[in-house]
Enzyme design. Structure first.
Site, short mmCIF file in Angstrom:
data_model
loop_
_atom_site.label_atom_id
_atom_site.label_comp_id
_atom_site.label_asym_id
_atom_site.label_seq_id
_atom_site.Cartn_x
_atom_site.Cartn_y
_atom_site.Cartn_z
N HIS A 165 0.81 -1.23 0.00
CA HIS A 165 0.00 0.00 0.00
C HIS A 165 0.85 1.28 0.00
CE1 HIS A 165 -3.64 -2.26 0.45
NE2 HIS A 165 -3.34 -2.72 1.64
N ASP A 168 -2.67 -10.76 -2.34
CA ASP A 168 -3.26 -10.23 -1.10
C ASP A 168 -4.71 -9.83 -1.38
OD1 ASP A 168 -2.12 -8.80 1.67
OD2 ASP A 168 -3.87 -7.77 0.83
N HIS A 193 -6.30 -7.31 -0.48
CA HIS A 193 -6.42 -5.87 -0.73
C HIS A 193 -5.64 -5.52 -2.01
CE1 HIS A 193 -6.85 -6.39 3.69
NE2 HIS A 193 -7.86 -5.53 3.50
N ASP A 243 -4.64 -12.88 3.39
CA ASP A 243 -5.87 -12.40 4.00
C ASP A 243 -7.11 -12.64 3.14
OD1 ASP A 243 -4.76 -10.58 2.26
OD2 ASP A 243 -4.72 -8.91 3.66
ZN LIG Z 1 -4.15 -7.25 2.72
#
Ligand SMILES: [Zn+2]
Length: 305
Positions: A122, A159, A161, A242
């Site tokens: 991120h 991931d 996200h 995740d």
């Molecule tokens: Zn994540």
């Protein structure tokens, strides 16, 4: 197979209410401290240098991370990104692990897993966000290009996200192909299919409730063919765990066997085009048991001949 980590990565402590905790890395290292992984070559991660970080981050961002040294307790950089006294050193070791892995894998071949934190995908050129300080996988890709002269580096991000920071850093860099599967809607609310960069960004959003079937169909039908067509000289993996059905931060329904599957498919890309060279780094994964089991599956496949 090489395993890069550093005890400093346990000293980044955002606080008791934070899901991105030292306990995550302890669970990972405990899972890998098993006879099954006895053949893994364990290496202490060096620090990334300023020059290596400057390839993907602004000087102002690097200074902010390195100069934020709370005496005790934590400093908040954004809504969910905090620094403790050990955070700057952990961030340097996390990015440095990736650089060392690139040098080793491009020099001697093989595969590597970086068991590090804070995670990275991120972090944008000028901003820490989403538990991430430096973008570790981006530092690795930039190092492979700048120091080793590679012309095609693929980054596969599974991931749950979207890796918005990695996308931001490379959206105008055709030597990097960035591919991501992620849940939408979900933090950080980027990663639509029409975000294509310079044709080098491939986003595969999944819907809440999607599981093994949809995940495999997306990679088999869309993302892996794009990777093969790109013929990467090095495969990098943002390995977040995740999307597991037991993860508290998202709503996909993968099982640990799905991580073995995607790992074997990414290894096949590396074997077909990159002389087998693959480096994976830990991103998310917040259910400690699911994380430990999934990392064990992932590394187990990376160890296979
Ligand atoms: Zn994540």
């Amino acid at each position: 197979m090489r395993l890069y980590t550093h005890t400093s990565c346990l000293q980044h402590d955002p606080g008791p209410d934070q899901p991105e905790s030292p306990a995550r890395l302890r669970a990972v290292l405990q899972a890998l401290d098993h006879d099954r992984f006895a053949a893994v070559d364990r290496i202490e991660a060096p620090r990334a240098t300023r020059e290596q970080l400057l390839r993907v981050h602004t000087a102002e961002h690097i200074d902010r991370i390195l100069n934020t040294l709370p005496d005790s307790d934590t400093v908040r950089l954004d809504e969910d990104t905090l620094m403790s006294p050990g955070s700057a050193e952990a961030a340097l070791r996390a990015a440095g692990a990736l650089v060392a892995a690139v040098d080793a894998v491009l020099g001697q071949g093989g595969r590597a897993f970086c068991a590090v934190r804070p995670p990275g995908h991120h972090a944008t050129p000028d901003r820490a966000m989403g538990f991430c300080l430096f973008n570790n996988v981006a530092v690795a890709a930039a190092h492979a290009i700048a120091a080793h002269g590679l012309k095609r580096v693929a980054i596969a991000d599974f991931d749950v996200h979207h890796g918005n920071g990695t996308q931001d850093i490379f959206e105008r860099e055709p030597r990097v192909l960035f591919l991501s599967s992620h849940q939408m809607p979900l933090y950080p609310e980027t990663g639509r299919e029409d975000e294509r960069g310079a044709g080098n960004i491939v986003n595969g959003p999944l819907s809440p409730g999607d599981g093994s079937y949809e995940f495999r169909e997306l990679w088999e039908g869309v993302l892996l063919p794009r990777m093969h067509a790109f013929k990467p000289q090095l495969v990098l993996v943002s390995a977040g765990f995740d999307a597991h059905r037991n993860d508290p931060l998202a709503d996909l329904r993968l099982g640990s066997e799905d991580y073995a599957w995607i790992t074997s498919r990414l290894v096949a890309v590396a074997e077909a085009h990159a002389e087998g060279r693959l480096i994976s780094t830990l991103e998310g994964g917040y259910n400690l048991l699911a994380l430990a089991t999934s990392v064990a599956e992932h590394v187990g496949v990376l160890m296979e001949p």
